[in-house]
Every structure is written in C-alpha cells, then in structure tokens.
Motif scaffolding. Structure first.
Motif, short mmCIF file in Angstrom:
data_model
loop_
_atom_site.label_atom_id
_atom_site.label_comp_id
_atom_site.label_asym_id
_atom_site.label_seq_id
_atom_site.Cartn_x
_atom_site.Cartn_y
_atom_site.Cartn_z
N ALA A 16 -4.12 -5.34 0.57
CA ALA A 16 -2.81 -5.92 0.24
C ALA A 16 -2.68 -6.32 -1.23
N ASN A 17 -3.74 -6.11 -2.04
CA ASN A 17 -3.68 -6.64 -3.41
C ASN A 17 -2.89 -5.77 -4.37
N THR A 18 -2.65 -4.51 -4.01
CA THR A 18 -2.08 -3.58 -4.99
C THR A 18 -1.34 -2.45 -4.27
N GLY A 19 -0.62 -1.64 -5.06
CA GLY A 19 -0.05 -0.40 -4.55
C GLY A 19 0.83 -0.56 -3.32
N ILE A 20 0.65 0.37 -2.40
CA ILE A 20 1.49 0.41 -1.19
C ILE A 20 1.29 -0.84 -0.33
N GLY A 21 0.06 -1.32 -0.24
CA GLY A 21 -0.21 -2.50 0.58
C GLY A 21 0.52 -3.73 0.08
N GLY A 39 -8.63 -7.84 2.19
CA GLY A 39 -9.12 -6.96 1.13
C GLY A 39 -10.36 -7.49 0.50
N ARG A 40 -10.86 -6.69 -0.47
CA ARG A 40 -12.11 -7.10 -1.13
C ARG A 40 -11.83 -7.67 -2.51
N SER A 41 -10.58 -7.61 -2.98
CA SER A 41 -10.21 -8.14 -4.30
C SER A 41 -9.24 -9.30 -4.12
N ALA A 42 -9.11 -10.12 -5.17
CA ALA A 42 -8.16 -11.24 -5.10
C ALA A 42 -6.75 -10.70 -4.89
N ALA A 62 -12.69 -9.14 3.02
CA ALA A 62 -13.51 -8.29 3.88
C ALA A 62 -13.72 -6.94 3.21
N ASP A 63 -14.89 -6.38 3.43
CA ASP A 63 -15.19 -5.03 2.95
C ASP A 63 -14.94 -4.06 4.11
N LEU A 64 -13.87 -3.31 4.01
CA LEU A 64 -13.48 -2.45 5.12
C LEU A 64 -14.20 -1.10 5.12
N SER A 65 -15.23 -0.98 4.26
CA SER A 65 -16.09 0.21 4.40
C SER A 65 -17.09 -0.03 5.54
N ASN A 89 -2.66 -0.82 8.72
CA ASN A 89 -3.92 -0.28 8.22
C ASN A 89 -3.62 0.55 6.98
N ASN A 90 -3.68 -0.12 5.83
CA ASN A 90 -3.31 0.51 4.57
C ASN A 90 -4.51 0.80 3.66
N ALA A 91 -5.56 -0.04 3.72
CA ALA A 91 -6.69 0.13 2.79
C ALA A 91 -7.24 1.55 2.89
N SER A 155 -13.09 15.07 2.39
CA SER A 155 -13.28 13.93 3.29
C SER A 155 -11.96 13.18 3.50
N TYR A 156 -11.11 13.15 2.48
CA TYR A 156 -9.82 12.47 2.61
C TYR A 156 -8.92 13.23 3.60
N THR A 157 -8.89 14.56 3.48
CA THR A 157 -8.08 15.35 4.41
C THR A 157 -8.61 15.20 5.84
N ALA A 159 -10.21 12.64 7.06
CA ALA A 159 -9.91 11.28 7.54
C ALA A 159 -8.43 11.13 7.88
N LYS A 160 -7.56 11.61 7.01
CA LYS A 160 -6.11 11.41 7.25
C LYS A 160 -5.61 12.31 8.38
N SER A 161 -6.18 13.50 8.54
CA SER A 161 -5.82 14.33 9.69
C SER A 161 -6.34 13.67 10.97
N TYR A 188 3.77 11.56 -2.61
CA TYR A 188 2.99 11.24 -3.81
C TYR A 188 3.53 9.95 -4.42
N VAL A 189 2.70 8.91 -4.40
CA VAL A 189 3.13 7.57 -4.80
C VAL A 189 2.39 7.14 -6.06
N GLU A 190 3.11 6.51 -6.97
CA GLU A 190 2.50 6.03 -8.22
C GLU A 190 1.64 4.80 -7.93
N THR A 191 0.35 5.01 -7.70
CA THR A 191 -0.61 3.91 -7.46
C THR A 191 -1.95 4.29 -8.10
N ASN A 192 -2.92 3.39 -7.98
CA ASN A 192 -4.28 3.68 -8.49
C ASN A 192 -4.86 4.95 -7.86
P1 NAP Z 1 -4.59 1.78 -4.12
O1 NAP Z 1 -3.63 1.17 -5.09
O2 NAP Z 1 -5.89 2.33 -4.60
O3 NAP Z 1 -4.82 0.74 -2.93
C1 NAP Z 1 -5.88 0.90 -1.99
C2 NAP Z 1 -6.15 -0.43 -1.36
O4 NAP Z 1 -7.23 -0.30 -0.43
C3 NAP Z 1 -6.58 -1.48 -2.39
O5 NAP Z 1 -6.07 -2.72 -2.00
C4 NAP Z 1 -8.10 -1.44 -2.24
O6 NAP Z 1 -8.73 -2.60 -2.70
C5 NAP Z 1 -8.20 -1.31 -0.72
N1 NAP Z 1 -9.54 -0.92 -0.34
C6 NAP Z 1 -10.20 0.22 -0.63
N2 NAP Z 1 -11.44 0.18 -0.13
C7 NAP Z 1 -11.58 -1.02 0.49
C8 NAP Z 1 -12.65 -1.66 1.17
N3 NAP Z 1 -13.85 -1.07 1.34
N4 NAP Z 1 -12.43 -2.89 1.67
C9 NAP Z 1 -11.23 -3.51 1.52
N5 NAP Z 1 -10.20 -2.96 0.87
C10 NAP Z 1 -10.37 -1.73 0.36
O7 NAP Z 1 -3.90 3.02 -3.44
P2 NAP Z 1 -2.56 3.19 -2.58
O8 NAP Z 1 -2.01 4.49 -2.99
O9 NAP Z 1 -1.71 1.98 -2.56
O10 NAP Z 1 -3.24 3.42 -1.15
C11 NAP Z 1 -2.88 2.72 0.02
C12 NAP Z 1 -2.96 3.67 1.20
O11 NAP Z 1 -1.97 4.69 1.06
C13 NAP Z 1 -4.30 4.39 1.33
O12 NAP Z 1 -4.67 4.48 2.70
C14 NAP Z 1 -3.99 5.77 0.78
O13 NAP Z 1 -4.84 6.75 1.29
C15 NAP Z 1 -2.56 5.94 1.27
N6 NAP Z 1 -1.78 6.96 0.59
C16 NAP Z 1 -1.52 6.89 -0.74
C17 NAP Z 1 -0.76 7.90 -1.32
C18 NAP Z 1 -0.42 7.91 -2.80
O14 NAP Z 1 0.17 8.89 -3.27
N7 NAP Z 1 -0.71 6.88 -3.55
C19 NAP Z 1 -0.27 8.94 -0.56
C20 NAP Z 1 -0.55 8.97 0.80
C21 NAP Z 1 -1.31 7.97 1.37
P3 NAP Z 1 -9.31 -2.67 -4.21
O15 NAP Z 1 -8.12 -2.86 -5.10
O16 NAP Z 1 -10.23 -3.80 -4.16
O17 NAP Z 1 -9.98 -1.34 -4.46
#
Ligand code: NAP
Length: 251
Positions: A16-21, A39-42, A62-65, A89-91, A155-157, A159-161, A188-192
């Motif tokens: 929940a700290n960044t991006g889509i979450g 999440g694992r970050s503030a 929490a470390d969701l790995s 479930n976004n992480a 591995s991403y494909t 997992a997501k499939s 395609y989303v503008e995130t990390n």
């Molecule tokens: P992001 O900005 O990298 O965010 C990913 C989030 O997951 C961060 O909060 C990250 O925490 C957390 N995370 C990763 N590993 C973790 C762990 N072991 N324990 C706890 N938290 C963990 O990317 P995002 O694009 O918003 O991604 C969110 C979701 O959308 C993901 O499932 C991604 O696959 C999916 N998605 C993204 C896109 C895209 O184009 N961006 C497209 C399709 C699907 P940290 O900041 O601490 O790393």
C-alpha cells in the motif's frame, strides 16, 4: 447503503505504500472504508491520503515473500480491531531476463510473492470472514500477462496467469460462502514496476502505439474498478478478471 458505498467496511491492501496499492487504498478510503495497509516499507504517504479522506489507517509490516506472513497479517489486523471485509492482493514484484538465462532465484522470488503468498493470505482472510459470518470481497491484482505471454518475464507471466486461475477457483469454492473473489488486470501503469520499460525509448513507443487510449495508465485509473469490486454493486460478480487497460486487449 448505496451501491458504491464502503462505509463501515475495512479494506486490507497489500503493497500500500506506492503505485497502484497506494491509489487503491486512498480510493477505497474515499468511498468510506477504513484501511489496513500491509507492506515492508513505511506507508506514511498512504496514511496521510487515508486520513485526508477521514478514515482510519492501520499499518502492518510484513514481508509477503514469505507465505507464513499471512497468519501474522490476519492476527495483527484482528488485534487492531479490523474485520475481514475486503482484501486487495496488490503487492508484487517483477524480474526481467531472457528465458534462456532466467535463474531459479528469479523464478522463486516472483512466484513466492505474486502467487504463493497471495493464496495463503486469501485462505487466512477467508477463514476469518467465514468465522465472523460477514460477507467479504477479495480483489487480486492480475495483469495483461494473465491473458498474454509477454516477453522476458517468465516467472511473472507464470504467476499472473496462475493468479487468474486461482481467482476463478476461489470464486467457485467461496461464492456460496458469501465471499466474492475477482481480479483487476491493469494495463501498462506508470509505477516503479514499469520504470525499465518507460526508460527504453523503443519499448515505450511500441507499447504506446498499441494502447487505444493513447497513454499509459496512472495508478488512479485502477480506483473505479477497485471500488466496484469491493462494493455491494459487485455482489453477484464472481471469478471475473476485469481488464483496466485503455483498450489494450481489444486490439
Ligand atoms: P510498485 O510501485 O513496485 O508496487 C509494488 C508494491 O508491492 C510495493 O508496495 C512493494 O513494496 C510491494 N511489495 C513487493 N514485494 C513485497 C514483499 N515481499 N512484501 C511486502 N510488500 C511487497 O508496482 P505497482 O505497479 O504499483 O504494482 C502493484 C501490483 O500491480 C503488482 O502486483 C503488479 O504486478 C501489478 N501490475 C502492475 C502493472 C504496471 O504496469 N505497473 C501492470 C499490471 C499489474 P516496496 O515499495 O517495499 O517494494
């Protein structure tokens, strides 16, 4: 209660700290839900967004790995007085390399976080919801690679499939238990997660050319679908993978 009102509900949002979450946490709070960020970050920025919407924010680190985090997350959520109403479930992580060179470490890291932990968090959440006797909603964040093959992300494909299949299986098992399980497939989303793609001028141009909407998504573009799937409006929606992709899959 109106169709899209989340007042009196609590949403657990992972990553929940960044991006889509972060966008989804703020959006669900705007619709009336209290938020438990995992999440694992503030998560200070998200906490501020949720407070600005007048809702309560609880952070769980929490470390969701690690799949065993699931039990800890639900125990800490319960201890904080949060009920199991909504789980997002976004992480997730991504590792990019040619399939010929892909390592076991990159395979396991992505599968553990993006699929294994998601299943065990769904399980722990569903047990809590069934015990509480409350209707609940699970929203998994899938991907275009829940439908397509992609390139250099084996591995991403996988997992997501797998997550698309898991979403449907859980919907089949839990629909009659009062739990809706669905997924959002962002385009395609503008995130990390996509920094490397956007930094590659050629890949970026190829991607943009194919998006009917003519632009990358912003994290906020996912909020409407998340509110819908979390709300009473989606009470009869089970096992769907909802693309929010600017029309990408229609091409
Ligand atoms: P992001 O900005 O990298 O965010 C990913 C989030 O997951 C961060 O909060 C990250 O925490 C957390 N995370 C990763 N590993 C973790 C762990 N072991 N324990 C706890 N938290 C963990 O990317 P995002 O694009 O918003 O991604 C969110 C979701 O959308 C993901 O499932 C991604 O696959 C999916 N998605 C993204 C896109 C895209 O184009 N961006 C497209 C399709 C699907 P940290 O900041 O601490 O790393």
């Amino acid at each position: 209660m109106t169709l899209f009102d989340l007042s009196g509900r609590t949403a657990i949002v992972t990553g929940a700290n960044t991006g889509i979450g972060r966008a989804i946490a703020a959006g669900l709070a705007g619709a009336g839900a209290d938020i438990v960020g995992v999440g694992r970050s503030a998560m200070t920025g998200t906490e501020a967004d949720v407070a600005a919407a007048g809702r309560r924010f609880t952070a769980i680190h929490a470390d969701l790995s690690r799949a065993e985090s699931a039990g800890k997350v639900m125990a800490e959520a319960a201890a904080a007085g949060a009920v199991a109403d909504i789980l997002v479930n976004n992480a997730g992580i991504i590792r990019r390399a040619d399939a010929l060179d892909f390592t076991e470490e990159d395979w396991d890291a992505v599968l553990d976080t993006n699929l294994k932990s998601v299943f065990f968090l769904c399980q722990a959440f569903a047990r809590a919801a069934i015990t509480a006797g409350r209707p609940a909603k699970i929203i998994n964040i899938a991907s275009l690679l829940s439908f397509q093959g992609g390139i250099r992300v084996p591995s991403y494909t996988a997992a997501k499939s797998g997550l698309a299949g898991l979403t449907k299986l859980l919907a089949n098992e839990w629909a009659a238990r009062g739990i809706n399980v669905n997924a959002i497939a962002p385009g395609y989303v503008e995130t990390n997660n996509t920094t490397a793609l956007r930094a590659d001028a050629e890949r970026n141009a190829d991607i943009l050319k194919r998006i009917p909407a003519g632009r990358w998504a912003r994290p906020d573009d996912m909020v409407g679908a998340a509110i819908f799937l979390a709300a009473p409006a989606a009470d009869y929606v089970h096992g769907t993978i909802l693309p929010v992709d600017g029309g990408w899959l229609a091409r």
